[in-house]
Design a protein around this motif. Structure first.
Motif, PDB file in Angstrom:
ATOM      1  N   THR A 131      42.436   7.087 -11.811  1.00 45.30           N
ATOM      2  CA  THR A 131      42.436   5.990 -12.773  1.00 45.30           C
ATOM      3  C   THR A 131      42.386   6.554 -14.189  1.00 45.30           C
ATOM      4  N   GLY A 132      43.310   6.126 -15.018  1.00 51.86           N
ATOM      5  CA  GLY A 132      43.339   6.565 -16.413  1.00 51.86           C
ATOM      6  C   GLY A 132      44.042   7.888 -16.641  1.00 51.86           C
ATOM      7  N   LEU A 133      44.652   8.473 -15.597  1.00 49.75           N
ATOM      8  CA  LEU A 133      45.370   9.728 -15.778  1.00 49.75           C
ATOM      9  C   LEU A 133      46.487   9.528 -16.791  1.00 49.75           C
ATOM     10  N   ALA A 134      46.502  10.358 -17.792  1.00 45.84           N
ATOM     11  CA  ALA A 134      47.540  10.325 -18.827  1.00 45.84           C
ATOM     12  C   ALA A 134      47.765  11.751 -19.300  1.00 45.84           C
ATOM     13  N   VAL A 135      49.009  12.056 -19.638  1.00 39.48           N
ATOM     14  CA  VAL A 135      49.347  13.383 -20.122  1.00 39.48           C
ATOM     15  C   VAL A 135      50.111  13.227 -21.431  1.00 39.48           C
ATOM     16  N   GLY A 136      49.634  13.894 -22.465  1.00 37.56           N
ATOM     17  CA  GLY A 136      50.302  13.893 -23.762  1.00 37.56           C
ATOM     18  C   GLY A 136      50.875  15.271 -24.040  1.00 37.56           C
ATOM     19  N   CYS A 137      51.965  15.318 -24.773  1.00 39.58           N
ATOM     20  CA  CYS A 137      52.606  16.594 -25.071  1.00 39.58           C
ATOM     21  C   CYS A 137      53.069  16.606 -26.523  1.00 39.58           C
ATOM     22  N   ASP A 138      52.621  17.594 -27.261  1.00 37.19           N
ATOM     23  CA  ASP A 138      53.072  17.828 -28.632  1.00 37.19           C
ATOM     24  C   ASP A 138      53.863  19.128 -28.650  1.00 37.19           C
ATOM     25  N   TRP A 139      54.774  19.248 -29.588  1.00 36.51           N
ATOM     26  CA  TRP A 139      55.544  20.482 -29.711  1.00 36.51           C
ATOM     27  C   TRP A 139      55.828  20.769 -31.168  1.00 36.51           C
TER      28      TRP A 139
ATOM     29  N   ARG B  83      64.274  26.552 -32.432  1.00 41.35           N
ATOM     30  CA  ARG B  83      63.836  26.343 -31.056  1.00 41.35           C
ATOM     31  C   ARG B  83      62.486  25.636 -31.063  1.00 41.35           C
ATOM     32  N   ILE B  84      62.077  25.195 -29.893  1.00 40.59           N
ATOM     33  CA  ILE B  84      60.696  24.731 -29.734  1.00 40.59           C
ATOM     34  C   ILE B  84      59.859  25.981 -29.561  1.00 40.59           C
ATOM     35  N   GLY B  85      58.929  26.190 -30.474  1.00 41.89           N
ATOM     36  CA  GLY B  85      58.122  27.407 -30.469  1.00 41.89           C
ATOM     37  C   GLY B  85      56.823  27.285 -29.703  1.00 41.89           C
ATOM     38  N   SER B  86      56.338  26.054 -29.534  1.00 44.16           N
ATOM     39  CA  SER B  86      55.099  25.884 -28.782  1.00 44.16           C
ATOM     40  C   SER B  86      54.975  24.453 -28.280  1.00 44.16           C
ATOM     41  N   PHE B  87      54.298  24.346 -27.161  1.00 44.31           N
ATOM     42  CA  PHE B  87      53.924  23.055 -26.580  1.00 44.31           C
ATOM     43  C   PHE B  87      52.411  23.023 -26.456  1.00 44.31           C
ATOM     44  N   THR B  88      51.822  21.865 -26.672  1.00 45.65           N
ATOM     45  CA  THR B  88      50.422  21.632 -26.359  1.00 45.65           C
ATOM     46  C   THR B  88      50.375  20.407 -25.462  1.00 45.65           C
ATOM     47  N   VAL B  89      49.883  20.603 -24.257  1.00 45.52           N
ATOM     48  CA  VAL B  89      49.823  19.519 -23.283  1.00 45.52           C
ATOM     49  C   VAL B  89      48.360  19.177 -23.033  1.00 45.52           C
ATOM     50  N   GLU B  90      48.033  17.902 -23.137  1.00 51.57           N
ATOM     51  CA  GLU B  90      46.668  17.433 -22.902  1.00 51.57           C
ATOM     52  C   GLU B  90      46.653  16.497 -21.700  1.00 51.57           C
ATOM     53  N   VAL B  91      45.841  16.847 -20.717  1.00 49.13           N
ATOM     54  CA  VAL B  91      45.681  16.026 -19.522  1.00 49.13           C
ATOM     55  C   VAL B  91      44.382  15.244 -19.674  1.00 49.13           C
ATOM     56  N   GLU B  92      44.495  13.928 -19.623  1.00 51.07           N
ATOM     57  CA  GLU B  92      43.312  13.060 -19.688  1.00 51.07           C
ATOM     58  C   GLU B  92      43.078  12.503 -18.293  1.00 51.07           C
ATOM     59  N   LEU B  93      41.905  12.783 -17.780  1.00 52.35           N
ATOM     60  CA  LEU B  93      41.537  12.335 -16.440  1.00 52.35           C
ATOM     61  C   LEU B  93      40.067  11.945 -16.474  1.00 52.35           C
TER      62      LEU B  93
END
Length: 128
Positions: free
Chosen positions: A67-75, A83-93
């Motif tokens: 419940t409430g699982l969400a994933v955000g991604c910034d780059w 190019r895309i030089g970096s990704f930051t992925v945040e998992v909310e659980l």
């Protein structure tokens, strides 16, 4: 697998794979109609979606409430080469027990898209 991209005019394309299609476009300020995500946005969606899938599957198998699982991604875009030089992925659980955090991090880092980015495939571009 095969992805087919058809040019629809302007900055708009249709991507088709299996029985699914998505629209690829550019924002208004870049000459598009803003009718779909840009290729970098789709790349970020692929990474975040893959991580979300792996985490949800692990949690379901481990009996962890998703419940409430969400994933955000910034780059960040970098130059030389562009190019895309970096990704930051945040998992909310929200319901993740503290003693399972490391396991979820491990699973998230093993998703297919993450592994592909960490170990780039050979690429061949053929112009016919």
């Amino acid at each position: 697998m095969r992805m087919q991209i058809a040019y629809d005019g302007g900055c708009r394309f249709t991507a088709a794979c299996r029985s699914h299609t998505i629209t690829i476009d550019q924002p208004l300020d870049n000459g598009g109609e803003d009718s779909g995500m840009t290729p970098p946005e789709l790349m970020a969606a692929s990474l975040a979606g893959c991580i979300a899938h792996y985490v949800a599957r692990y949690c379901t198998q481990a009996g962890i409430d998703t419940t409430g699982l969400a994933v955000g991604c910034d780059w960040q875009v970098m130059d030389d080469p562009k190019r895309i030089g970096s990704f930051t992925v945040e998992v909310e659980l929200p319901e993740l027990p503290a003693n399972r955090r490391k396991a979820v991090e491990r699973v998230a880092n093993q998703c297919l898209i993450h592994a592909t980015l960490m170990h780039p495939p050979l690429m061949n571009v053929i112009v016919k």
